[in-house]
Design a protein around this motif. Sequence first.
Motif, PDB file in Angstrom:
ATOM      1  N   ASP A  32       3.418 -46.485  -6.089  1.00 38.82           N
ATOM      2  CA  ASP A  32       2.227 -47.167  -6.592  1.00 38.82           C
ATOM      3  C   ASP A  32       2.519 -47.968  -7.864  1.00 38.82           C
ATOM      4  OD1 ASP A  32      -0.427 -47.738  -6.037  1.00 38.82           O
ATOM      5  OD2 ASP A  32      -1.140 -46.287  -7.514  1.00 38.82           O
ATOM      6  N   HIS A  78      -0.036 -52.916  -5.526  1.00 31.77           N
ATOM      7  CA  HIS A  78       0.740 -51.759  -5.958  1.00 31.77           C
ATOM      8  C   HIS A  78       1.727 -51.428  -4.841  1.00 31.77           C
ATOM      9  CE1 HIS A  78      -1.735 -50.840  -9.513  1.00 31.77           C
ATOM     10  NE2 HIS A  78      -2.684 -51.434  -8.797  1.00 31.77           N
ATOM     11  N   ASP A  80       5.320 -49.631  -2.984  1.00 28.13           N
ATOM     12  CA  ASP A  80       6.147 -48.453  -2.738  1.00 28.13           C
ATOM     13  C   ASP A  80       7.390 -48.895  -1.972  1.00 28.13           C
ATOM     14  OD1 ASP A  80       4.185 -46.690  -3.774  1.00 28.13           O
ATOM     15  OD2 ASP A  80       3.176 -46.654  -1.837  1.00 28.13           O
TER      16      ASP A  80
END
Length: 114
Positions: A32, A78, A80
């Motif tokens: 995130d 965000h 990952d």
Amino acid sequence: MKVTKKLISEIVSQVIGFEAVDMAFYLRGKTDVSEIVVANDMKMTVQEARAMLYKFFEANLASFERKRDKHKGWHISHWDFLDKNIIKIHDQLQQNKISVLRNRLEREIDNEFY
């Protein structure tokens, strides 16, 4: 097969480009992470970071979730890093190499070259 730094470096440089290896190591193990934080930490503009992050997404090496900033109203992504897909991509690249070599061998067997 274990995901190592060498394997990540190899796959990312083949699929995205050598310039993306540092970002892959930066993203590895983090969840995130805002694209603004990535840009600041990697010392690049937000546009450059976003462009490279989208390349990771297209290569199936990263996932993202878009959220709205409550203060400014902007959409911020965000990100990952997907470690598990490194092995899948490595296997696909190896299968592609084997296929190319088999086709080349068949062509050389079937034809005469001078």
